[in-house]
Design an enzyme around this catalytic site. Structure first.
Site, PDB file in Angstrom:
ATOM      1  N   LEU A 173      -0.985  -0.337   7.936  1.00 43.47           N
ATOM      2  CA  LEU A 173      -0.884   0.878   8.744  1.00 43.47           C
ATOM      3  C   LEU A 173      -1.075   2.108   7.887  1.00 43.47           C
ATOM      4  O   LEU A 173      -1.541   3.142   8.355  1.00 43.47           O
ATOM      5  CB  LEU A 173       0.489   0.945   9.414  1.00 43.47           C
ATOM      6  CG  LEU A 173       0.779  -0.103  10.489  1.00 43.47           C
ATOM      7  CD1 LEU A 173       2.235  -0.017  10.914  1.00 43.47           C
ATOM      8  CD2 LEU A 173      -0.123   0.108  11.691  1.00 43.47           C
ATOM      9  N   GLY A 226       1.985   4.716   1.636  1.00 41.45           N
ATOM     10  CA  GLY A 226       2.798   5.881   1.325  1.00 41.45           C
ATOM     11  C   GLY A 226       3.065   5.941  -0.160  1.00 41.45           C
ATOM     12  O   GLY A 226       2.565   5.131  -0.928  1.00 41.45           O
ATOM     13  N   GLY A 227       3.847   6.928  -0.540  1.00 43.02           N
ATOM     14  CA  GLY A 227       4.159   7.091  -1.950  1.00 43.02           C
ATOM     15  C   GLY A 227       4.958   5.930  -2.497  1.00 43.02           C
ATOM     16  O   GLY A 227       4.969   5.687  -3.687  1.00 43.02           O
ATOM     17  N   PHE A 228       5.627   5.197  -1.640  1.00 43.09           N
ATOM     18  CA  PHE A 228       6.526   4.166  -2.131  1.00 43.09           C
ATOM     19  C   PHE A 228       6.097   2.763  -1.766  1.00 43.09           C
ATOM     20  O   PHE A 228       6.778   1.802  -2.053  1.00 43.09           O
ATOM     21  CB  PHE A 228       7.950   4.435  -1.638  1.00 43.09           C
ATOM     22  CG  PHE A 228       8.502   5.691  -2.227  1.00 43.09           C
ATOM     23  CD1 PHE A 228       9.162   5.665  -3.442  1.00 43.09           C
ATOM     24  CD2 PHE A 228       8.317   6.912  -1.600  1.00 43.09           C
ATOM     25  CE1 PHE A 228       9.641   6.827  -4.014  1.00 43.09           C
ATOM     26  CE2 PHE A 228       8.803   8.077  -2.161  1.00 43.09           C
ATOM     27  CZ  PHE A 228       9.461   8.053  -3.374  1.00 43.09           C
ATOM     28  N   GLY A 229       4.992   2.652  -1.121  1.00 38.39           N
ATOM     29  CA  GLY A 229       4.536   1.305  -0.814  1.00 38.39           C
ATOM     30  C   GLY A 229       3.671   1.277   0.429  1.00 38.39           C
ATOM     31  O   GLY A 229       3.464   2.294   1.103  1.00 38.39           O
ATOM     32  N   VAL A 233       2.573   0.025   4.198  1.00 42.96           N
ATOM     33  CA  VAL A 233       3.227  -0.255   5.465  1.00 42.96           C
ATOM     34  C   VAL A 233       2.302  -1.129   6.304  1.00 42.96           C
ATOM     35  O   VAL A 233       1.115  -0.832   6.463  1.00 42.96           O
ATOM     36  CB  VAL A 233       3.548   1.044   6.235  1.00 42.96           C
ATOM     37  CG1 VAL A 233       4.361   0.734   7.477  1.00 42.96           C
ATOM     38  CG2 VAL A 233       4.292   2.015   5.342  1.00 42.96           C
ATOM     39  N   LYS A 277       7.602  -2.023   5.733  1.00 44.32           N
ATOM     40  CA  LYS A 277       7.274  -1.233   4.542  1.00 44.32           C
ATOM     41  C   LYS A 277       7.708  -2.004   3.308  1.00 44.32           C
ATOM     42  O   LYS A 277       8.837  -2.448   3.203  1.00 44.32           O
ATOM     43  CB  LYS A 277       7.996   0.108   4.597  1.00 44.32           C
ATOM     44  CG  LYS A 277       7.667   0.992   3.408  1.00 44.32           C
ATOM     45  CD  LYS A 277       8.056   2.436   3.671  1.00 44.32           C
ATOM     46  CE  LYS A 277       7.435   3.331   2.604  1.00 44.32           C
ATOM     47  NZ  LYS A 277       7.442   4.721   2.976  1.00 44.32           N
ATOM     48  N   ASP A 311      13.182  14.047   2.746  1.00 47.50           N
ATOM     49  CA  ASP A 311      11.722  13.962   2.724  1.00 47.50           C
ATOM     50  C   ASP A 311      11.144  14.327   4.087  1.00 47.50           C
ATOM     51  O   ASP A 311      10.306  13.621   4.638  1.00 47.50           O
ATOM     52  CB  ASP A 311      11.285  12.569   2.282  1.00 47.50           C
ATOM     53  CG  ASP A 311       9.902  12.583   1.624  1.00 47.50           C
ATOM     54  OD1 ASP A 311       9.409  13.698   1.312  1.00 47.50           O
ATOM     55  OD2 ASP A 311       9.330  11.508   1.433  1.00 47.50           O
TER      56      ASP A 311
END
Ligand code: NAG
Ligand code: NAG
Ligand code: NAG
Ligand code: NAG
Length: 659
Positions: free
Chosen positions: A350, A353-356, A358, A372, A470
């Protein structure tokens, strides 16, 4: 008449005597041969004289069925004779044979009371060594019997009335070709030939051994000066005797030739019966080829299955610690998530993002979820993080994306959220592909109010104060009806009401970070208010908080709006894609509120409850003083990052560093 009878009798006796003296036979194989067999001895279907094929301690005798006269009736001396035979011996043990075979000349072909094993089926404890035995033999012995003074096993010996050989030698032959003695192993299973020759005139007994692929050696193995007349009687039987111990052995005689007075006719080796397979019992192909192949395949399959199971286990391995048990219901099985996302297939991606990444997933209950994958390196803080997640999972608000649960692996955390069919807000807001707004002002205002109420819930209405940390347009998700839902609490930190906010390192997204955060590092709800202010301006102006491609005046959204406000042209900043389709009052409110919230002094910002009141029209619009551009106030520090002194340097770091 009497003389006639006498003459006839003499003739007859003379005839019969000459018959006996001339005894000679040659058997190239024993098929159809009338042998006197006894004990284990048998003639096989293909004509082998089988002397032993067993582990039983038994004896075997195989004799020429007729008596043979060995003695010259006139001189009383033993006539010359010669014999040769081809034999083969094998044993279950490569170096240890059984007692062996003896070529025997004996007054009887029956040996009642004779013992098997080392007595070779010829003698017993009482009669061994007796001169009345009148037995002359040549033994092919593969067993060392200390009781009979045997030289080490694997020898050939001349035996007279006893098994203590008169003369013996290690099995070997003189190779005329190589001019040297070559040792032989009697139980090799290979056919060998033995010659036993007695010269009545020289009183000499020669014994010669050779493998069948070698011509008869000129030098015998054993050569013994002996007057056999002292030991032999007349007539006698000739044949073979053998016995077995408990070893599994096979003794074969393949051909035999014998002659009184003169040389025995040579055997025709090519006519001899073929030996059965030697050594280990011939096994069906299924044993020699089939089973090993099947076995190997089974082992391979087993290894494969084990690898598969281990790999699968590893693949689906999760980390679950005791303290996590209280969050049981919120834990997902990795396997389920793996299946739900079709193995974290890129087609189900999908967004990143900055952290992984999705992924979209469909749970077994056919519920759609977003999974995620967050990688975490250290175990440090995981516990707190999970605790947060668990409590976030209890958050229920119509404008908050529901966290359904999590799954923890070694260096990975999987967060499972409600699936938002319309994705994130920024994709609608900043869509470059069209000049027409994808979201009307009405929809935008609705989303703004939703996010505001979500933040109010987090800050003030829930049991704990939750700072989202955030807030930004890309973290606002849109459901089917384009309602805004605040999502991605990956960075959220909780602290209990009343306690000092915990200090922590700076996290958040560049462009939305409250300036005080870089100085104090303290987390408080006012930083969410700051980010919300930036978010409001995004919604109104339809652009990102930092736009590197814009003219220098306009790079930083907040600064641009401030200067427009100061010059009384704030509505010039409104998103042109809206094409003037908006409520001016609402627009002014959102712009002013955006500026109010994104002030660099935290205490000057309103709290979320006030913000919601403004948005709901419960209180009149705020009065905005003349605002300073944040970057032009170095004492306060630029609102974005610690020491950046100009917008262009901010823009540069955006360009070069990214998030
Ligand atoms: C084998 O020889 C024995 C002894 O001479 C004799 O009695 C027997 O009939 C012979 N058998 C055959 C099949 O020739
Ligand atoms: C030896 O004995 C085994 C087992 O009794 C048998 O299968 C095999 O055929 C025998 N060999 C010969 C050459 O008779
Ligand atoms: C030993 O052998 C002889 C001759 O075969 C026999 O007469 C005698 O009975 C045997 N003795 C024993 C103890 O078996
Ligand atoms: C061999 O032995 C027999 C019987 O003992 C004897 O009559 C004969 O003279 C001997 N021959 C020689 C050459 O010694």
């Amino acid at each position: 008449m009497f003389f006639k009878y006498l003459l006839f009798f003499l003739l007859l006796s003379r005839f019969s005597a000459s018959q006996q003296e001339d005894v000679g036979f040659t058997y190239n194989g024993f098929k159809g041969v009338n042998m006197s067999l006894d004990g284990l001895a048998q003639i096989t279907d293909n004509g082998i004289l089988l002397m032993a094929n067993t582990t039983k301690r038994e004896v075997a005798h195989a004799f020429y069925p007729h008596l043979v006269s060995f003695i010259n009736s006139s001189s009383g001396n033993v006539l010359s004779f010669s014999t040769t035979f081809v034999f083969a011996m094998s044993s279950e043990l490569p170096t240890l044979g059984g007692p062996g075979i003896v070529f025997v000349i004996s007054p009887s072909r029956r040996f009642p009371g004779a013992l098997p094993s080392s007595y070779l089926g010829l003698f017993n404890t009482t009669n061994i060594g007796n001169s009345s035995n009148h037995v002359v033999g040549v033994e092919l012995d593969t067993l060392q019997n200390t009781e009979f003074n045997d030289i080490p096993d694997n020898h050939v010996g001349i035996d007279i009335n006893d098994l203590k050989s008169v003369k013996a030698a290690r099995a070997s032959y003189f190779s005329d070709q190589e001019n040297r003695r070559v040792n032989l192993n009697l139980i090799s299973g290979h056919p060998m030939q033995l010659w036993v020759e007695y010269s009545g005139s020289k009183k000499q007994l020669n014994v010669t051994l050779a493998p069948t692929n070698v011509p008869k050696p000129t030098i015998p193995l054993l050569s013994l000066k002996i007057n056999l007349s002292r030991f032999m009687v007349d007539p006698m039987f000739v044949g073979f005797s053998s016995s077995t111990s408990s070893l599994a052995v096979s003794y074969f005689v393949l051909g035999w030739s014998f002659k009184i007075k003169g040389k025995a006719k040579e055997l025709s080796l090519s006519q001899l019966p073929k030996l059965p397979r030697m050594g280990p019992k011939p096994k069906p192909k299924i044993f020699t080829i089939g089973f090993p192949v099947i076995g190997a395949s089974l082992v391979l399959i087993l290894i494969f299955i084990i690898q598969f199971i281990v790999g699968r286990k590893k693949k689906f391995a999760e980390v679950l610690e005791d303290w996590e048990l209280e969050y049981g219901p919120q834990r997902f099985r990795y396997k389920d998530l793996y299946i739900a996302t079709k193995g974290f297939n890129d087609k189900e991606l999908l967004g990143i993002g900055g952290f992984g990444k999705v992924y979209k997933g469909i749970l077994p209950t056919s519920k759609e979820v977003a999974v995620k994958r967050v990688s975490h390196d250290s175990r440090q803080g995981v516990r707190e993080f999970i605790a947060e997640i668990a409590s976030i999972g209890k958050l229920r608000h119509r404008n908050i994306v529901t966290l359904l649960g999590y799954c923890r692996r070694k260096e990975e955390l999987l967060l499972v959220y409600d699936f938002m069919p319309n994705g994130s807000l920024d994709k609608f807001l900043f869509d470059q592909s069209t000049t027409k707004a994808k979201l009307s002002w009405k929809q935008r205002f609705q989303i703004i109010k939703g996010v505001a109420s979500a933040l109010l819930y987090l800050h003030e209405e829930w049991e704990q104060v939750v700072v989202h940390r955030d807030v930004k347009s890309s973290n606002v998700m849109l459901d089917k009806e384009l309602n805004g839902k605040l999502g991605d609490f990956g960075l959220a930190r909780l602290y209990d009401r009343g306690e000092d906010p915990k200090s922590t390192h700076v996290v958040g997204t560049f462009g939305y970070l409250a300036p005080e955060l870089s100085r104090t590092g303290k987390v408080s709800p006012t930083m969410d208010v700051f980010a919300f202010g930036v978010f409001l301006l995004e919604m109104a102006c339809g652009r990102r908080p930092i736009e590197p491609r814009a003219s220098e005046e306009c790079i930083v959204l907040v600064d641009w709006v401030i200067s427009s406000w100061n010059s009384g042209t704030i509505l010039d900043t409104v998103d042109p894609k809206l094409e003037m389709n908006y409520e001016v009052e609402e627009m002014e409110l959102v712009l002013k509120l955006g500026l109010l919230c994104s002030q660099s002094i935290p205490t000057a910002r309103p709290c979320m409850r006030q913000v919601v009141r403004y948005l709901e029209g419960e209180v009149p619009q705020p009065k905005l003083p003349s605002l300073r551009r944040s970057v032009s106030a170095p004492s306060e520090g630029p609102y974005l990052l610690g020491n950046s002194s100009s917008p262009s340097s901010i823009a540069n770091s955006v360009l070069s560093g990214g998030r």
